[in-house]
Scaffold this active site. Structure first.
Site, PDB file in Angstrom:
ATOM      1  N   GLU A  89       0.826  -1.207   0.000  1.00 29.28           N
ATOM      2  CA  GLU A  89       0.000   0.000   0.000  1.00 29.28           C
ATOM      3  C   GLU A  89       0.861   1.258   0.000  1.00 29.28           C
ATOM      4  OE1 GLU A  89      -4.029  -1.397   2.280  1.00 29.28           O
ATOM      5  OE2 GLU A  89      -2.348  -0.832   3.531  1.00 29.28           O
ATOM      6  N   CYS A 102       3.424   8.409   0.899  1.00 25.47           N
ATOM      7  CA  CYS A 102       4.105   7.496   1.826  1.00 25.47           C
ATOM      8  C   CYS A 102       4.178   6.137   1.137  1.00 25.47           C
ATOM      9  CB  CYS A 102       3.297   7.419   3.125  1.00 25.47           C
ATOM     10  SG  CYS A 102       3.943   6.219   4.300  1.00 25.47           S
ATOM     11  N   CYS A 109       7.216  -7.210   6.966  1.00 24.74           N
ATOM     12  CA  CYS A 109       8.362  -6.584   7.637  1.00 24.74           C
ATOM     13  C   CYS A 109       8.842  -7.519   8.736  1.00 24.74           C
ATOM     14  CB  CYS A 109       7.944  -5.247   8.246  1.00 24.74           C
ATOM     15  SG  CYS A 109       9.275  -4.385   9.120  1.00 24.74           S
ATOM     16  N   CYS A 113       8.184  -4.783  15.514  1.00 29.29           N
ATOM     17  CA  CYS A 113       7.781  -3.790  16.522  1.00 29.29           C
ATOM     18  C   CYS A 113       6.399  -4.184  17.052  1.00 29.29           C
ATOM     19  CB  CYS A 113       7.745  -2.394  15.912  1.00 29.29           C
ATOM     20  SG  CYS A 113       9.353  -1.868  15.286  1.00 29.29           S
ATOM     21  N   CYS A 116       3.071  -2.279  15.935  1.00 34.10           N
ATOM     22  CA  CYS A 116       2.831  -1.975  14.514  1.00 34.10           C
ATOM     23  C   CYS A 116       2.064  -3.083  13.813  1.00 34.10           C
ATOM     24  CB  CYS A 116       4.157  -1.729  13.807  1.00 34.10           C
ATOM     25  SG  CYS A 116       3.958  -1.339  12.057  1.00 34.10           S
ATOM     26  N   CYS A 330      -0.293   5.758  10.177  1.00 34.12           N
ATOM     27  CA  CYS A 330       0.946   5.054  10.503  1.00 34.12           C
ATOM     28  C   CYS A 330       0.653   3.763  11.235  1.00 34.12           C
ATOM     29  CB  CYS A 330       1.818   5.901  11.426  1.00 34.12           C
ATOM     30  SG  CYS A 330       2.227   7.482  10.772  1.00 34.12           S
TER      31      CYS A 330
HETATM   32  N1  SAH Z   1      10.256   0.602   9.329  1.00 35.75           N
HETATM   33  C1  SAH Z   1      10.394   2.022   9.273  1.00 35.75           C
HETATM   34  C2  SAH Z   1       9.306   2.735   8.487  1.00 35.75           C
HETATM   35  C3  SAH Z   1       7.870   2.265   8.622  1.00 35.75           C
HETATM   36  S1  SAH Z   1       6.946   2.679  10.056  1.00 35.75           S
HETATM   37  C4  SAH Z   1      10.498   2.568  10.662  1.00 35.75           C
HETATM   38  O1  SAH Z   1      10.373   1.813  11.615  1.00 35.75           O
HETATM   39  O2  SAH Z   1      10.757   3.749  10.824  1.00 35.75           O
HETATM   40  C5  SAH Z   1       6.605   4.394  10.002  1.00 35.75           C
HETATM   41  C6  SAH Z   1       6.383   4.977  11.390  1.00 35.75           C
HETATM   42  O3  SAH Z   1       5.080   4.631  11.906  1.00 35.75           O
HETATM   43  C7  SAH Z   1       7.387   4.445  12.384  1.00 35.75           C
HETATM   44  O4  SAH Z   1       7.852   5.470  13.201  1.00 35.75           O
HETATM   45  C8  SAH Z   1       6.539   3.459  13.147  1.00 35.75           C
HETATM   46  O5  SAH Z   1       7.122   3.156  14.362  1.00 35.75           O
HETATM   47  C9  SAH Z   1       5.221   4.186  13.229  1.00 35.75           C
HETATM   48  N2  SAH Z   1       4.077   3.374  13.640  1.00 35.75           N
HETATM   49  C10 SAH Z   1       3.952   2.030  13.570  1.00 35.75           C
HETATM   50  N3  SAH Z   1       2.754   1.643  14.062  1.00 35.75           N
HETATM   51  C11 SAH Z   1       2.106   2.762  14.457  1.00 35.75           C
HETATM   52  C12 SAH Z   1       0.819   3.023  15.005  1.00 35.75           C
HETATM   53  N4  SAH Z   1      -0.041   2.047  15.219  1.00 35.75           N
HETATM   54  N5  SAH Z   1       0.497   4.297  15.276  1.00 35.75           N
HETATM   55  C13 SAH Z   1       1.344   5.305  14.991  1.00 35.75           C
HETATM   56  N6  SAH Z   1       2.561   5.130  14.449  1.00 35.75           N
HETATM   57  C14 SAH Z   1       2.939   3.868  14.178  1.00 35.75           C
END
Ligand code: SAH
Length: 339
Positions: A89, A102, A109, A113, A116, A330
């Site tokens: 996406e 974006c 991935c 985390c 996420c 995000c």
């Molecule tokens: N893998 C990369 C880029 C993708 S995530 C990274 O970790 O930076 C993009 C951003 O969204 C990251 O800062 C991630 O931690 C954040 N993110 C992930 N899940 C989220 C959520 N549920 N709410 C808000 N931000 C989130």
């Protein structure tokens, strides 16, 4: 067969030299692809028929397609189908200053985390450069507007797909290509230290964002497995070197998770961690998802956290929210896997 959008300008020039043609043909093809944005080799009308045939026999061109568009105020979410039927996406945000896309860099991935949604689907494969490029070209065509900013923050860990990412940046940043200024490109990583070090040596002025999300190893390690491999005492000095060598500012992303990392003590610890660094902190109200139990911090907690940073003269903003109605915010991408 290689895809033509995988080639940088230099690759194209070298290709033409390798088949006994003039180097400038590389420039011509690059121009058709990224300035005139043609959809087929046949439209490259200043090339001889024979050359067009050679290109057709050696390269594929458009392999990605849009299969779904969801629209919300100022935001569109695009679902793409890749050649092998995998899906990723991208999210288009209309800002006053331009249109920001974006993009995703991997199918799934592996960073794991805990908060996420996108990372719940394990990595299936890296995206090739052309699959990142095609996200931009397809969205521009669909919405009829020029993409002026790219944030590499969709599905995937960009620095876990480093070589393809760098070629992508080279193509979009090239003044003879998509011509996106470096300052209009932001790459976000969860903190793969060896790749940050490599990135430091590159000539691009691209913005670097780091998903920090906690002020100490204990909390960070409990929500981001990558912190075990590259804890803060390795990450922070690497970023200090980056700032010193490139003279650039680093952005820290900090999601506020209720009762996890949003206390006053955390805010104070965060100030101490980044003090003196040329950085700015982007506080992100957590986007809750169906499958993960973390909760968004209360409004008052978010403002209290913000105030402590301000008082300590740390540059800080709270991220404006886009697209939560269509699961485009995000961490919510690919949350509905049935698509
Ligand atoms: N893998 C990369 C880029 C993708 S995530 C990274 O970790 O930076 C993009 C951003 O969204 C990251 O800062 C991630 O931690 C954040 N993110 C992930 N899940 C989220 C959520 N549920 N709410 C808000 N931000 C989130």
């Amino acid at each position: 067969m290689n895809n033509i959008y995988n080639l940088t300008l230099i690759d194209l020039e070298e290709y033409f030299l390798s088949i006994g043609e003039k180097k400038f043909k590389g420039q011509q093809v690059f121009d058709w692809l990224y300035r005139k944005k043609v959809k087929s080799f046949d439209e490259m009308t200043n090339l001889k028929k024979e050359i067009i045939e050679v290109l057709k026999n050696n390269f594929t061109m458009n392999t990605v397609s849009i299969t779904k568009v969801e629209r919300d105020v100022d935001v569109n979410k695009y679902l793409f189908k890749l050649n092998d039927n995998e899906k990723v996406e991208a999210v288009l945000m209309n800002h006053l200053y331009g249109n920001s896309l974006c993009i995703s860099t991997q199918v799934g991935c592996n960073m794991g985390c805990k908060f996420c949604e996108s990372g719940r689907l394990k990595k299936v494969r890296n995206l090739e450069t052309h699959e990142m490029i095609e996200q931009i070209l397809l969205v521009e065509e669909e919405c009829g507007k020029r993409i002026s900013h790219i944030v590499i923050m969709g599905i995937g860990e960009p620095f876990d797909n480093y070589d393809n990412l760098i070629k992508f940046i080279e193509i979009v940043n090239n003044p003879k290509g998509l011509e996106l200024g470096s300052r209009h490109i932001t790459v976000s990583t969860c903190g793969l230290v060896p790749k940050i070090k490599e990135f430091t040596k590159l000539p691009y002025q691209v913005n670097l964002a780091i998903s920090l999300h906690a002020p100490n190893n204990e909390i960070r390690g409990s929500i981001m497995p990558i912190n075990k491999a590259y804890p803060l005492d390795v990450l922070i000095p690497t970023l200090k070197d980056y700032i010193k060598e490139t003279n650039r500012r680093v952005t820290f992303e900090y999601i506020l998770l209720d009762e996890i990392n949003d206390t006053k003590e955390c805010a104070q610890e965060l100030c101490d961690l980044v003090r003196g660094m040329n950085c700015y902190i982007n506080l992100i109200p957590y986007n809750e998802t169906n499958n993960i139990s973390y909760k968004r911090s209360k409004k008052e907690k978010i403002s209290a956290f913000y105030d402590i940073l301000k008082k300590n003269r740390i540059n800080v903003t709270v991220r404006r929210e886009y697209g939560s109605n269509i699961s485009a915010a995000c961490g919510q991408l690919r949350s509905k896997k049935e698509d």
